[in-house]
Design an enzyme around this catalytic site. Sequence first.
Site, PDB file in Angstrom:
ATOM      1  N   GLU A  80       0.836  -1.200   0.000  1.00 20.63           N
ATOM      2  CA  GLU A  80       0.000   0.000   0.000  1.00 20.63           C
ATOM      3  C   GLU A  80       0.877   1.259   0.000  1.00 20.63           C
ATOM      4  O   GLU A  80       1.895   1.322   0.686  1.00 20.63           O
ATOM      5  CB  GLU A  80      -0.911  -0.005   1.234  1.00 20.63           C
ATOM      6  CG  GLU A  80      -1.694   1.263   1.462  1.00 20.63           C
ATOM      7  CD  GLU A  80      -2.794   1.494   0.433  1.00 20.63           C
ATOM      8  OE1 GLU A  80      -3.688   2.293   0.711  1.00 20.63           O
ATOM      9  OE2 GLU A  80      -2.759   0.880  -0.653  1.00 20.63           O
ATOM     10  N   ASP A 108      -2.526  -4.954   0.783  1.00 26.34           N
ATOM     11  CA  ASP A 108      -1.803  -3.884   1.472  1.00 26.34           C
ATOM     12  C   ASP A 108      -0.413  -4.310   1.925  1.00 26.34           C
ATOM     13  O   ASP A 108       0.530  -3.521   1.895  1.00 26.34           O
ATOM     14  CB  ASP A 108      -2.613  -3.410   2.686  1.00 26.34           C
ATOM     15  CG  ASP A 108      -3.923  -2.766   2.280  1.00 26.34           C
ATOM     16  OD1 ASP A 108      -3.895  -1.923   1.362  1.00 26.34           O
ATOM     17  OD2 ASP A 108      -4.967  -3.108   2.864  1.00 26.34           O
TER      18      ASP A 108
END
Length: 252
Positions: A80, A108
Site C-alpha cells: 500500500e 496492502d
Amino acid sequence: MEDFVRQCFNPMIVELAEKAMKEYGEDPKIETNKFAAICTHLEVCFMYSDFHFIDERGDSIIVEVGDPNALLKHRFEIIEGRDRNMAWTVVNSICNTTGVEKPKFLPDLYDYKENRFVEIGVTRREIHIYYLEKANKIKSEKTHIHIFSFTGEEMATKADYTLDEESRARIKTRLFTIRQEMASRGLWDSFVSPREAKRQLKKDLKLQEPCAGSPTKVSHRTSPALKTLEPMWMDSNRTAALRASFLKCPKK
C-alpha cells in the site's frame, strides 16, 4: 479537515496520500474526507508493519527503535502506498519467489512469516458489515483480512489477529485518538456521514466564493493536543528508505 490532516499525520504519509489521490484524478483539497481516510489507512499499514522482524531462525520478533538489528528481515512487505505499476511489480516478485497465489486485487501487505498477503481495513461503519464487504470483494481465502474500527473493535479472518496484543492496542489507541481529535474540532460527523460531508463541502465552497481572489493566511502552529497526536512509532531509518522507494519518479 485538510489542515487537521496535515497537522495530524507524518509528512511522508500525507505525501503518499496526495500522490495516490492524484493518480486517480482526485483532489485532496476538495475530497478532504477521502484524504483523511487514505492517510489513516496508510498509517495503520505502517504501524502494522513497524518493529516486526524475522530472525535467523525464521521466528517473528519485535524490535523497538534504536536497537542494533539492521540485518534482521522485516516481517511485512508494504505494498500500500506505492503507485500501481510498482505495487504489482512487488506482488509479482513475491509470488514468483514464494509460489503464493497471485491476488486479483492489490493487497496492502505481505507477511513473510505466514506467507500470505494481508488486506487491512479501517472502517467508520459497523465492523462486521465492512468485513463481509471486503471478503465478498476479494473472494480469496489466500488473502488474510484484518479490520480495525475507530471504536476499538477489530475483526480478522478465522479470528487470527496476526500481531501481538500490544501492537494491536497501539493501532486501536491511535485510531481512537484521531476520532477524539476530529470530534473536538467538529469534523467527526462529516467524516462518518457522506451526506453530512457533502453538505459541509457546499457550505465551505459558498463561504469561499466572496474572497476567492484574496490571499489565504495559513497558520503553521501546532496545538499541544496535536503534538501528542503526532505519531512517534515510525523508525527514522526505515522512513527514509520508504520515502526513497515509494516517492521516486519512474524513469522515462
